[in-house]
Motif scaffolding. Sequence first.
Motif, short mmCIF file in Angstrom:
data_model
loop_
_atom_site.label_atom_id
_atom_site.label_comp_id
_atom_site.label_asym_id
_atom_site.label_seq_id
_atom_site.Cartn_x
_atom_site.Cartn_y
_atom_site.Cartn_z
N ASP A 283 0.84 -1.21 0.00
CA ASP A 283 0.00 0.00 0.00
C ASP A 283 0.87 1.26 0.00
N ASP B 240 0.44 5.29 0.88
CA ASP B 240 -0.37 6.37 1.45
C ASP B 240 0.42 7.66 1.43
N TYR C 275 0.31 11.63 2.80
CA TYR C 275 -0.30 12.54 3.78
C TYR C 275 0.20 13.95 3.52
N ASN D 135 -8.80 7.87 -3.19
CA ASN D 135 -8.15 6.69 -3.72
C ASN D 135 -8.01 6.87 -5.23
N THR E 164 -3.38 6.16 -2.01
CA THR E 164 -4.41 6.67 -1.10
C THR E 164 -3.90 8.01 -0.58
N HIS F 271 -4.28 11.49 1.53
CA HIS F 271 -4.93 12.09 2.71
C HIS F 271 -4.60 13.58 2.73
N ASN G 244 4.61 5.12 3.38
CA ASN G 244 3.95 6.33 3.86
C ASN G 244 4.79 7.54 3.45
#
Length: 320
Positions: free
Chosen positions: A120, A122, A124, A143, A148, A150, A209
Amino acid sequence: KSERKVKENTGKFIYNIENNGPTYIHKFTKQSFGNELDTLITKFDKEFLVKTDQIYLLENFTNDKTQLAEYIRRFGYFDFDSEDIFYLIDTAHSGDSIDIQLRIQAPEDDSIHRKYFIRDIDIYTVEDILTRDDSIPVKEVINYKDLTIHQEEQFLDEKVYYRNTLIESKQPFSIKKYNYTASRYVNMNLFKYVNIQYDKVASDSLDVNIYLTPTQHQNFEANVEASTSTRSFLGTSVSLSYINNNLYRKAQKLTVKLSAGTELQSFNSKAQLNIINTNLEIRQDIPRLLGFKKDRKDKTKTAPKTYIKAQANFQKWLQY
């Protein structure tokens, strides 16, 4: 000769220093691992500084370890480190020659070096990510393909994130893609901090991340200048500039510059206008090649750019 005194006892030492020639590498070989490491080391072979029939130089070993480790980490070996590489040196040859074999030791917590794949990803984009309370949900979650995103509010278009995040889901870990992704976000001049972290989630998987802390992306500047010369000239100018590094939320850069100036000349003890000069420049930097498909195929350290520029200049000389 030297002399040393210890507890009232004196001893003499005699040293013999022989000026021999340099040590040469008689044979340089690599350990066989029976896995993909054999293929990677073979592909790296031309880059080795330590070679057969070369002079033994310690700095060559250090350089080879660093460069080989970085090369191997491009192909999924997340835990691989230059300290995993070592050499066996055989000095049994007569004369000034040695045999060297390159070897790789197993990691401390495993029997072999394993490839890791990205699971995954992500991203931010929030203020003060280091001190933010994780229990507070982010307002906007998008998404988009394998990302993904944020955000507290839309800071960048999702397509911009996708084109510049060269780390890809279901692909092997790559230190090169890590460096290129970080470089792209830093070069946008939109973020105070760019931090990419990997978390192991299985024996062969990593979650990524990417933390981005936005900075001020608009700037306005005004300057006033004055100049004189020995030829009785006095000049003044005013310049205004506006820069927006995130036009349309697509990391496009807009630069607008306006300047105007006049020049006074002393004539018959009177100050008179001699020239008027104005200049307007508008430039837009688009971080992709116009007319080409917008995807991740261009995996370069800096994003390709298209520049659009318009400029106008007006000058008028006054006659007396």
